[in-house]
Design a protein around this motif. Structure first.
Motif, short mmCIF file in Angstrom:
data_model
loop_
_atom_site.label_atom_id
_atom_site.label_comp_id
_atom_site.label_asym_id
_atom_site.label_seq_id
_atom_site.Cartn_x
_atom_site.Cartn_y
_atom_site.Cartn_z
N THR A 21 -16.00 -106.27 -60.89
CA THR A 21 -15.68 -105.79 -59.59
C THR A 21 -16.13 -104.15 -59.65
N SER A 76 -18.27 -102.67 -61.37
CA SER A 76 -19.78 -102.55 -61.22
C SER A 76 -20.43 -102.77 -59.63
N ILE A 77 -19.72 -103.65 -59.02
CA ILE A 77 -20.00 -103.91 -57.65
C ILE A 77 -19.64 -102.66 -56.88
N ASP A 84 -22.15 -100.11 -57.38
CA ASP A 84 -23.17 -100.22 -57.04
C ASP A 84 -23.43 -99.86 -55.54
N ILE A 85 -22.43 -100.32 -54.76
CA ILE A 85 -22.31 -99.67 -53.22
C ILE A 85 -22.07 -98.42 -53.18
N ASN A 131 -28.62 -101.81 -51.84
CA ASN A 131 -28.19 -100.91 -53.01
C ASN A 131 -29.19 -99.82 -53.19
N ILE A 137 -27.88 -106.95 -50.73
CA ILE A 137 -26.96 -107.65 -51.83
C ILE A 137 -25.84 -108.05 -50.88
N GLU A 138 -25.40 -109.42 -51.45
CA GLU A 138 -23.93 -109.79 -51.00
C GLU A 138 -23.31 -110.28 -52.28
N ARG A 139 -22.10 -109.51 -52.34
CA ARG A 139 -21.17 -109.86 -53.58
C ARG A 139 -19.99 -110.37 -53.16
N LEU A 176 -16.09 -110.26 -53.24
CA LEU A 176 -15.06 -109.12 -53.79
C LEU A 176 -13.63 -109.96 -54.22
N GLU A 210 -20.27 -114.25 -59.88
CA GLU A 210 -21.14 -113.23 -60.18
C GLU A 210 -21.67 -113.13 -61.57
N ILE A 257 -23.98 -110.27 -62.81
CA ILE A 257 -23.55 -109.23 -63.31
C ILE A 257 -22.63 -109.15 -64.71
#
Length: 336
Positions: free
Chosen positions: A76, A78-79, A82-83, A112, A118-120, A122, A301, A304
């Motif tokens: 999380t 890392s996500i 990245d945002i 990014n 990108i779709e992550r 959460l 994920e 990642i």
């Protein structure tokens, strides 16, 4: 321990067994895999199971959950990194899990630093009350937890076929009250002078300027061989970043970015539902909400997760209150 944990999480497998006593023929995936690992690695065998201190076996369910939480935390983090300060969209859906608990699934869509859409995933949040206000409070708490700002939200996507449509419409309205840029502008009472000056004249001027700049960028790209074969806006955005044209035309790139973050479908949210059915099964129907969320983050994920080193996970794990001893560097070894 960590390698065993990583393997089970990646495969979406259960940790616990029905009978985990030492004389059991099947003590569950975690203990059985750890036993298998120790028999094939002499160095590991020296520090686990009967060779570990009696009060520091590091194999309890609490330790398993803490290791999983550390894995999910690093993913999380890392996500969120990245945002960065970029804008993003929110995609939400709700359904009941195998234990008939209402679960709200949250996915973020953003562009990014390389210009890729990108779709992550959460988080998944248990909501005892599915009213629009309760859903909004749950999202607010989630944003605060992860340091996300509602002011950077530029789009909202919800399952249009859901029986929660009314509640989702209410949720969208509540978000728009705080951030009018999250999919449409908020209607305001304005004077005629303000209307013609801001809503007409200024917008016409802005449109002319943007069109001139966009035409210049387009002409620039037409003579650039790097842009040959580009057929969609997403690929175009990536090439703009690769050729550093986003720095020369920041406003145009911003418009492209805002277009790309808008959610078109909620397929990523639906995939979370499929993953949830894999993680929380009939035989695992009593698993807690935090345990399920952490397991889902890692399982979904995986790309990642594969980039995160054991060292990062262990550093966070060592800071957790339930950790009474430091894991050996033998934990860094990978199963082969």
């Amino acid at each position: 321990m960590l390698d065993v944990t990583r393997f089970l999480l990646k495969q979406g497998l259960s940790f616990r067994g029905h009978d985990e006593l030492s004389n059991s023929l099947n003590r569950g995936n975690f203990l059985e895999l750890l036993q298998w690992y120790s028999k094939r690695n002499e160095e590991v065998s020296k520090v686990v199971n009967q060779n570990a201190p009696g009060n520091n076996q590091m194999i309890s369910p609490a330790i398993q959950k803490d290791l999983t939480r550390a894995c999910a935390y690093e993913i999380t983090l890392s996500i969120i990194e990245d945002i960065g300060n970029n804008i993003f969209s929110l995609m939400v859906d709700e359904s009941r899990d195998i234990s008939v608990k209402e679960q709200m699934r949250v996915v973020l869509r953003y562009v990014n630093k390389r210009g890729q859409v990108i779709e992550r995933f959460l988080a998944i949040v248990h909501v005892s009350d599915t009213s629009s206000r309760s859903l909004k409070d749950a999202i607010d708490a989630l944003f605060v937890k992860h340091g996300l700002s509602l002011s950077r939200l530029r789009g909202q996507g919800y399952d249009g076929t859901s029986n929660m449509r009314g509640e989702f419409n209410g949720l969208k309205s509540l978000i728009l009250q705080e951030n009018p840029y999250a999919s449409r502008r908020r209607r305001q009472v304005i004077t005629n002078l303000h209307y013609y000056r801001v809503e007409v004249f200024y917008q016409v001027v802005d449109s002319v300027i943007q069109e001139i700049v966009f035409q210049k960028l387009t002409q620039n790209c037409l003579v650039d061989p790097n842009f040959s074969g580009i057929e969609d806006l997403g690929s175009f955005a990536q090439k703009i970043v690769e050729t550093l044209k986003n720095q020369a035309y920041p406003l145009v790139y911003r418009l492209i970015e805002m277009t790309l973050v808008l959610p078109v479908v909620t397929a990523s949210v639906e995939r979370v539902f499929s993953a949830m059915k894999t993680i929380k099964t009939y035989l695992r129907n009593i698993m807690g909400d935090e345990w399920m969320n952490d397991s889902l983050v890692v399982y979904i994920e995986k790309d990642i997760f594969s980039t995160i080193e054991n060292e990062q996970i262990l550093q966070y794990f060592q800071k957790m209150k339930s950790c009474k001893m430091q894991l050996s560097h033998l934990s860094y070894l990978r199963i082969t």
